[in-house]
Design a protein around this motif. Sequence first.
Motif, PDB file in Angstrom:
ATOM      1  N   ALA A  64       0.858  -1.193   0.000  1.00  0.00           N
ATOM      2  CA  ALA A  64       0.000   0.000   0.000  1.00  0.00           C
ATOM      3  C   ALA A  64       0.886   1.232   0.000  1.00  0.00           C
ATOM      4  O   ALA A  64       2.061   1.163   0.334  1.00  0.00           O
ATOM      5  CB  ALA A  64      -0.928   0.000   1.224  1.00  0.00           C
ATOM      6  N   GLY A  65       0.293   2.372  -0.374  1.00  0.00           N
ATOM      7  CA  GLY A  65       1.067   3.607  -0.462  1.00  0.00           C
ATOM      8  C   GLY A  65       1.278   3.992  -1.912  1.00  0.00           C
ATOM      9  O   GLY A  65       0.972   3.220  -2.828  1.00  0.00           O
ATOM     10  N   THR A  66       1.765   5.184  -2.145  1.00  0.00           N
ATOM     11  CA  THR A  66       1.942   5.667  -3.511  1.00  0.00           C
ATOM     12  C   THR A  66       3.320   6.284  -3.699  1.00  0.00           C
ATOM     13  O   THR A  66       3.902   6.844  -2.766  1.00  0.00           O
ATOM     14  CB  THR A  66       0.891   6.730  -3.883  1.00  0.00           C
ATOM     15  N   ILE A  67       3.829   6.162  -4.896  1.00  0.00           N
ATOM     16  CA  ILE A  67       5.043   6.848  -5.321  1.00  0.00           C
ATOM     17  C   ILE A  67       4.674   7.625  -6.575  1.00  0.00           C
ATOM     18  O   ILE A  67       4.095   7.067  -7.508  1.00  0.00           O
ATOM     19  CB  ILE A  67       6.181   5.858  -5.647  1.00  0.00           C
ATOM     20  N   THR A  68       4.974   8.909  -6.593  1.00  0.00           N
ATOM     21  CA  THR A  68       4.637   9.757  -7.729  1.00  0.00           C
ATOM     22  C   THR A  68       5.915  10.297  -8.354  1.00  0.00           C
ATOM     23  O   THR A  68       6.787  10.818  -7.654  1.00  0.00           O
ATOM     24  CB  THR A  68       3.737  10.929  -7.286  1.00  0.00           C
ATOM     25  N   LEU A  69       6.009  10.168  -9.660  1.00  0.00           N
ATOM     26  CA  LEU A  69       7.167  10.665 -10.385  1.00  0.00           C
ATOM     27  C   LEU A  69       6.693  11.606 -11.481  1.00  0.00           C
ATOM     28  O   LEU A  69       5.875  11.230 -12.319  1.00  0.00           O
ATOM     29  CB  LEU A  69       7.951   9.503 -10.996  1.00  0.00           C
ATOM     30  N   GLU A  70       7.146  12.848 -11.434  1.00  0.00           N
ATOM     31  CA  GLU A  70       6.760  13.870 -12.402  1.00  0.00           C
ATOM     32  C   GLU A  70       5.243  13.995 -12.520  1.00  0.00           C
ATOM     33  O   GLU A  70       4.683  14.089 -13.604  1.00  0.00           O
ATOM     34  CB  GLU A  70       7.391  13.572 -13.769  1.00  0.00           C
ATOM     35  N   GLY A  71       4.580  13.946 -11.364  1.00  0.00           N
ATOM     36  CA  GLY A  71       3.146  14.193 -11.319  1.00  0.00           C
ATOM     37  C   GLY A  71       2.256  13.009 -11.600  1.00  0.00           C
ATOM     38  O   GLY A  71       1.030  13.132 -11.574  1.00  0.00           O
ATOM     39  N   ARG A  72       2.829  11.829 -11.847  1.00  0.00           N
ATOM     40  CA  ARG A  72       1.977  10.667 -12.095  1.00  0.00           C
ATOM     41  C   ARG A  72       2.406   9.502 -11.215  1.00  0.00           C
ATOM     42  O   ARG A  72       3.597   9.290 -10.974  1.00  0.00           O
ATOM     43  CB  ARG A  72       2.022  10.261 -13.571  1.00  0.00           C
ATOM     44  N   PRO A  73       1.437   8.720 -10.730  1.00  0.00           N
ATOM     45  CA  PRO A  73       1.768   7.582  -9.868  1.00  0.00           C
ATOM     46  C   PRO A  73       2.545   6.517 -10.635  1.00  0.00           C
ATOM     47  O   PRO A  73       2.277   6.253 -11.806  1.00  0.00           O
ATOM     48  CB  PRO A  73       0.393   7.048  -9.447  1.00  0.00           C
ATOM     49  N   ILE A  74       3.506   5.931  -9.981  1.00  0.00           N
ATOM     50  CA  ILE A  74       4.253   4.826 -10.568  1.00  0.00           C
ATOM     51  C   ILE A  74       4.284   3.681  -9.564  1.00  0.00           C
ATOM     52  O   ILE A  74       4.132   3.887  -8.356  1.00  0.00           O
ATOM     53  CB  ILE A  74       5.691   5.226 -10.941  1.00  0.00           C
ATOM     54  N   ALA A  75       4.480   2.478 -10.059  1.00  0.00           N
ATOM     55  CA  ALA A  75       4.560   1.304  -9.190  1.00  0.00           C
ATOM     56  C   ALA A  75       5.561   0.324  -9.784  1.00  0.00           C
ATOM     57  O   ALA A  75       5.185  -0.674 -10.398  1.00  0.00           O
ATOM     58  CB  ALA A  75       3.185   0.653  -9.041  1.00  0.00           C
ATOM     59  N   PRO A  76       6.851   0.589  -9.630  1.00  0.00           N
ATOM     60  CA  PRO A  76       7.854  -0.308 -10.201  1.00  0.00           C
ATOM     61  C   PRO A  76       7.715  -1.719  -9.640  1.00  0.00           C
ATOM     62  O   PRO A  76       7.748  -1.917  -8.424  1.00  0.00           O
ATOM     63  CB  PRO A  76       9.181   0.319  -9.765  1.00  0.00           C
ATOM     64  N   ALA A  77       7.517  -2.686 -10.520  1.00  0.00           N
ATOM     65  CA  ALA A  77       7.356  -4.068 -10.090  1.00  0.00           C
ATOM     66  C   ALA A  77       8.695  -4.792  -9.994  1.00  0.00           C
ATOM     67  O   ALA A  77       8.772  -5.902  -9.480  1.00  0.00           O
ATOM     68  CB  ALA A  77       6.433  -4.811 -11.055  1.00  0.00           C
ATOM     69  N   SER A  78       9.746  -4.157 -10.493  1.00  0.00           N
ATOM     70  CA  SER A  78      11.071  -4.761 -10.487  1.00  0.00           C
ATOM     71  C   SER A  78      12.101  -3.658 -10.689  1.00  0.00           C
ATOM     72  O   SER A  78      11.759  -2.546 -11.124  1.00  0.00           O
ATOM     73  CB  SER A  78      11.189  -5.784 -11.629  1.00  0.00           C
ATOM     74  N   PRO A  79      13.373  -3.930 -10.388  1.00  0.00           N
ATOM     75  CA  PRO A  79      14.407  -2.934 -10.678  1.00  0.00           C
ATOM     76  C   PRO A  79      14.443  -2.546 -12.147  1.00  0.00           C
ATOM     77  O   PRO A  79      14.711  -1.384 -12.473  1.00  0.00           O
ATOM     78  CB  PRO A  79      15.696  -3.651 -10.245  1.00  0.00           C
ATOM     79  N   ALA A  80      14.150  -3.483 -13.047  1.00  0.00           N
ATOM     80  CA  ALA A  80      14.136  -3.155 -14.479  1.00  0.00           C
ATOM     81  C   ALA A  80      13.074  -2.097 -14.770  1.00  0.00           C
ATOM     82  O   ALA A  80      13.300  -1.182 -15.577  1.00  0.00           O
ATOM     83  CB  ALA A  80      13.875  -4.409 -15.308  1.00  0.00           C
ATOM     84  N   ASP A  81      11.908  -2.214 -14.118  1.00  0.00           N
ATOM     85  CA  ASP A  81      10.865  -1.196 -14.269  1.00  0.00           C
ATOM     86  C   ASP A  81      11.363   0.158 -13.785  1.00  0.00           C
ATOM     87  O   ASP A  81      11.155   1.191 -14.430  1.00  0.00           O
ATOM     88  CB  ASP A  81       9.617  -1.582 -13.466  1.00  0.00           C
ATOM     89  N   ALA A  82      11.995   0.169 -12.613  1.00  0.00           N
ATOM     90  CA  ALA A  82      12.488   1.425 -12.041  1.00  0.00           C
ATOM     91  C   ALA A  82      13.527   2.073 -12.947  1.00  0.00           C
ATOM     92  O   ALA A  82      13.517   3.285 -13.157  1.00  0.00           O
ATOM     93  CB  ALA A  82      13.082   1.158 -10.657  1.00  0.00           C
ATOM     94  N   ILE A  83      14.415   1.260 -13.514  1.00  0.00           N
ATOM     95  CA  ILE A  83      15.443   1.794 -14.401  1.00  0.00           C
ATOM     96  C   ILE A  83      14.812   2.422 -15.631  1.00  0.00           C
ATOM     97  O   ILE A  83      15.203   3.504 -16.071  1.00  0.00           O
ATOM     98  CB  ILE A  83      16.431   0.673 -14.795  1.00  0.00           C
TER      99      ILE A  83
END
Length: 223
Positions: A64-83
Amino acid sequence: RDGRSPGITEERWPRTAFLAGDPVQHCGEIRRRATGGDPPGAVARRRGRTELAPAIFGADSIPAGTITLEGRPIAPASPADAIRLGIGLVPEDRKHQAIFAELGILANFSVAGPGRFSNRFGFMGQPRGRFALGGQRGGREAQRRERDSLAEYRKMLSIRMASAEQAMEGLSGGNQQKVVLARWLARDPKVLIVDEPTRGVDVGAKAEVHQILVQLAERGIAI
């Protein structure tokens, strides 16, 4: 940042729900908005940052919880997603989580960005087998880009090394950390998460690492 919006990330803690034994619940209350240009270390200084960092990077799940990047929510499912989203991580445990000690500096530098240095067949080095003829020229070009990029950051960060093939375990802690930082800078990240960046680094190199982080923040990278 070359016409792009500066990296912005926001975390809100505590979460409203936790899994049994979830270590992130010990983070305490964190609600901080990080923008490019913020001083390093401004996002999370409380207990639990070591659990929070890999969670934002997609290495640990967040129920639960949110991470917002440049005004839009993101949910990296893996380090590859985050990269792919422009997020990098310099973890606290460099020796076990950030470097391949027995491999060369060039391999460690390139590991987070194979797509930047591979040829059209997906090889980072010289292609072999049935791809050799068609990809030989592309392989040489990929190797050249890889080495040129390392040389650029070697100069920029004052990395003391004998050659690109030198094993990482042969470098001092400070120079190992500079290679890890160079790895992410080569990807031009929007957000760079650093956890205890001067751990295991000698006194002289600590000041250098801190100065590098300040300069990155001034460039618009959210640290």
